[in-house]
Design a protein around this motif. Sequence first.
Motif, PDB file in Angstrom:
ATOM      1  N   ASP A  64       0.828  -1.206   0.000  1.00 26.07           N
ATOM      2  CA  ASP A  64       0.000   0.000   0.000  1.00 26.07           C
ATOM      3  C   ASP A  64       0.862   1.256   0.000  1.00 26.07           C
ATOM      4  O   ASP A  64       0.534   2.254  -0.652  1.00 26.07           O
ATOM      5  N   VAL A  65       1.967   1.223   0.766  1.00 30.24           N
ATOM      6  CA  VAL A  65       2.889   2.356   0.768  1.00 30.24           C
ATOM      7  C   VAL A  65       3.450   2.563  -0.637  1.00 30.24           C
ATOM      8  O   VAL A  65       3.483   3.683  -1.152  1.00 30.24           O
ATOM      9  N   LEU A  66       3.876   1.477  -1.271  1.00 31.48           N
ATOM     10  CA  LEU A  66       4.423   1.573  -2.628  1.00 31.48           C
ATOM     11  C   LEU A  66       3.386   2.117  -3.599  1.00 31.48           C
ATOM     12  O   LEU A  66       3.695   2.960  -4.451  1.00 31.48           O
ATOM     13  N   ARG A  67       2.150   1.647  -3.479  1.00 32.59           N
ATOM     14  CA  ARG A  67       1.087   2.115  -4.359  1.00 32.59           C
ATOM     15  C   ARG A  67       0.899   3.635  -4.216  1.00 32.59           C
ATOM     16  O   ARG A  67       0.742   4.357  -5.211  1.00 32.59           O
ATOM     17  N   ILE A  69       3.158   5.813  -3.047  1.00 32.10           N
ATOM     18  CA  ILE A  69       4.349   6.488  -3.571  1.00 32.10           C
ATOM     19  C   ILE A  69       4.255   6.630  -5.084  1.00 32.10           C
ATOM     20  O   ILE A  69       4.456   7.708  -5.644  1.00 32.10           O
ATOM     21  N   ARG A  70       3.923   5.544  -5.760  1.00 35.77           N
ATOM     22  CA  ARG A  70       3.906   5.559  -7.221  1.00 35.77           C
ATOM     23  C   ARG A  70       2.727   6.333  -7.805  1.00 35.77           C
ATOM     24  O   ARG A  70       2.727   6.664  -8.986  1.00 35.77           O
ATOM     25  N   SER A  71       1.725   6.640  -6.990  1.00 35.09           N
ATOM     26  CA  SER A  71       0.599   7.435  -7.494  1.00 35.09           C
ATOM     27  C   SER A  71       1.034   8.844  -7.867  1.00 35.09           C
ATOM     28  O   SER A  71       0.398   9.495  -8.695  1.00 35.09           O
ATOM     29  N   GLY A  72       2.126   9.325  -7.275  1.00 30.28           N
ATOM     30  CA  GLY A  72       2.588  10.670  -7.615  1.00 30.28           C
ATOM     31  C   GLY A  72       4.074  10.766  -7.872  1.00 30.28           C
ATOM     32  O   GLY A  72       4.598  11.846  -8.130  1.00 30.28           O
ATOM     33  N   ASP A  73       4.791   9.643  -7.803  1.00 30.98           N
ATOM     34  CA  ASP A  73       6.237   9.661  -7.949  1.00 30.98           C
ATOM     35  C   ASP A  73       6.674   8.372  -8.639  1.00 30.98           C
ATOM     36  O   ASP A  73       6.652   7.292  -8.043  1.00 30.98           O
ATOM     37  N   GLU A  74       7.057   8.505  -9.891  1.00 28.67           N
ATOM     38  CA  GLU A  74       7.467   7.328 -10.665  1.00 28.67           C
ATOM     39  C   GLU A  74       8.987   7.164 -10.714  1.00 28.67           C
ATOM     40  O   GLU A  74       9.477   6.193 -11.294  1.00 28.67           O
ATOM     41  N   GLN A  75       9.727   8.113 -10.108  1.00 30.31           N
ATOM     42  CA  GLN A  75      11.173   8.132 -10.289  1.00 30.31           C
ATOM     43  C   GLN A  75      11.967   7.613  -9.094  1.00 30.31           C
ATOM     44  O   GLN A  75      12.976   6.933  -9.275  1.00 30.31           O
ATOM     45  N   THR A  76      11.561   7.950  -7.868  1.00 29.52           N
ATOM     46  CA  THR A  76      12.348   7.574  -6.697  1.00 29.52           C
ATOM     47  C   THR A  76      12.503   6.056  -6.622  1.00 29.52           C
ATOM     48  O   THR A  76      11.508   5.329  -6.562  1.00 29.52           O
ATOM     49  N   PRO A  77      13.733   5.539  -6.608  1.00 28.47           N
ATOM     50  CA  PRO A  77      13.915   4.088  -6.547  1.00 28.47           C
ATOM     51  C   PRO A  77      13.383   3.505  -5.243  1.00 28.47           C
ATOM     52  O   PRO A  77      13.591   4.080  -4.167  1.00 28.47           O
ATOM     53  N   VAL A  78      12.702   2.375  -5.337  1.00 27.59           N
ATOM     54  CA  VAL A  78      12.179   1.665  -4.162  1.00 27.59           C
ATOM     55  C   VAL A  78      12.661   0.218  -4.232  1.00 27.59           C
ATOM     56  O   VAL A  78      12.418  -0.473  -5.227  1.00 27.59           O
ATOM     57  N   ILE A  79      13.357  -0.219  -3.181  1.00 26.21           N
ATOM     58  CA  ILE A  79      13.776  -1.612  -3.062  1.00 26.21           C
ATOM     59  C   ILE A  79      12.948  -2.251  -1.952  1.00 26.21           C
ATOM     60  O   ILE A  79      12.953  -1.779  -0.814  1.00 26.21           O
ATOM     61  N   MET A  80      12.236  -3.316  -2.284  1.00 19.84           N
ATOM     62  CA  MET A  80      11.383  -4.002  -1.318  1.00 19.84           C
ATOM     63  C   MET A  80      12.210  -5.000  -0.505  1.00 19.84           C
ATOM     64  O   MET A  80      13.062  -5.712  -1.046  1.00 19.84           O
ATOM     65  N   LEU A  81      11.938  -5.038   0.803  1.00 24.62           N
ATOM     66  CA  LEU A  81      12.573  -5.989   1.707  1.00 24.62           C
ATOM     67  C   LEU A  81      11.488  -6.871   2.314  1.00 24.62           C
ATOM     68  O   LEU A  81      10.488  -6.353   2.807  1.00 24.62           O
ATOM     69  N   THR A  82      11.687  -8.187   2.292  1.00 19.17           N
ATOM     70  CA  THR A  82      10.661  -9.050   2.857  1.00 19.17           C
ATOM     71  C   THR A  82      11.208 -10.421   3.195  1.00 19.17           C
ATOM     72  O   THR A  82      12.185 -10.880   2.608  1.00 19.17           O
ATOM     73  N   ALA A  83      10.572 -11.054   4.164  1.00 21.44           N
ATOM     74  CA  ALA A  83      10.909 -12.429   4.509  1.00 21.44           C
ATOM     75  C   ALA A  83      10.232 -13.387   3.544  1.00 21.44           C
ATOM     76  O   ALA A  83      10.569 -14.565   3.480  1.00 21.44           O
ATOM     77  N   LYS A  84       9.258 -12.905   2.796  1.00 21.80           N
ATOM     78  CA  LYS A  84       8.557 -13.750   1.840  1.00 21.80           C
ATOM     79  C   LYS A  84       9.422 -13.989   0.605  1.00 21.80           C
ATOM     80  O   LYS A  84      10.110 -13.097   0.148  1.00 21.80           O
ATOM     81  N   ASP A  85       9.360 -15.191   0.080  1.00 21.48           N
ATOM     82  CA  ASP A  85      10.104 -15.465  -1.148  1.00 21.48           C
ATOM     83  C   ASP A  85       9.222 -16.056  -2.241  1.00 21.48           C
ATOM     84  O   ASP A  85       9.710 -16.569  -3.235  1.00 21.48           O
ATOM     85  N   ALA A  86       7.902 -16.008  -2.026  1.00 24.90           N
ATOM     86  CA  ALA A  86       6.984 -16.529  -3.034  1.00 24.90           C
ATOM     87  C   ALA A  86       7.040 -15.654  -4.284  1.00 24.90           C
ATOM     88  O   ALA A  86       7.158 -14.435  -4.206  1.00 24.90           O
TER      89      ALA A  86
END
Length: 226
Positions: A64-67, A69-86
């Motif tokens: 939801d945070v990423l969504r 962010i991208r609603s008004g900012d397509e440039q700032t790099p975002v790297i996702m961190l997660t314990a999930k590997d699916a």
Amino acid sequence: MSKPNILVIEDEKKIARVLELELTYEGYQVAKAHDGLDGMQLFREQKWDLVLLDVMLPGLSGTDVLRRIRSGDEQTPVIMLTAKDAVEDKVTGLDLGANDYVTKPFEFEELLARIRVALRTNPEQKEGMKVANLHVNPATHEVHRGDDSIELTAKEFSLLVYLVKNKRQVLNRDQLLDGVWGYDYYGDTNIVDVYVRYLRNKIDKHYEPKLIHTVRGVGYVLKDPQ
């Protein structure tokens, strides 16, 4: 040039602290938040060169945070961190606009390499943004109109960056409030008109062409008339 600034949004405080220490040691400027709501608030308060975003967050999920962010900012790099590997989790993040995806536990050297790649491929980090003879650099917080350097307050700068990133798109007050002041702002919507006026006085009043235009009954748009 100022050091790249990284926003870490991670609910596991030990991991967030380790990331803060290691990234600071590597020469980055770092701020951190431990839930999605605080993370979005920090993201909107200033411009970031990169965001490290955990997927599983309280308050507001990482997706939801990423969504937002991208609603008004397509440039700032975002790297996702997660314990999930699916695979589906990675696909979801990438489809929403994440630049990369790192599964915990990870080697810090690998994360550093991915950060360097993301920063190198971010056009704003290198060149800033231009509309006509207006040049805005989110990385250094510098604004020029032609050969003139223009001083803006933090909020004026945030508003200008949002307008430039959405150039040629007519934005209503609610969109500007959400993108610049935050989705949880409950004050007078006239604050948008006030700050647009401040901005016009600084970047448009004494320059040609005029860039910020009013669309009556709708909102505002930044564009080069030519």
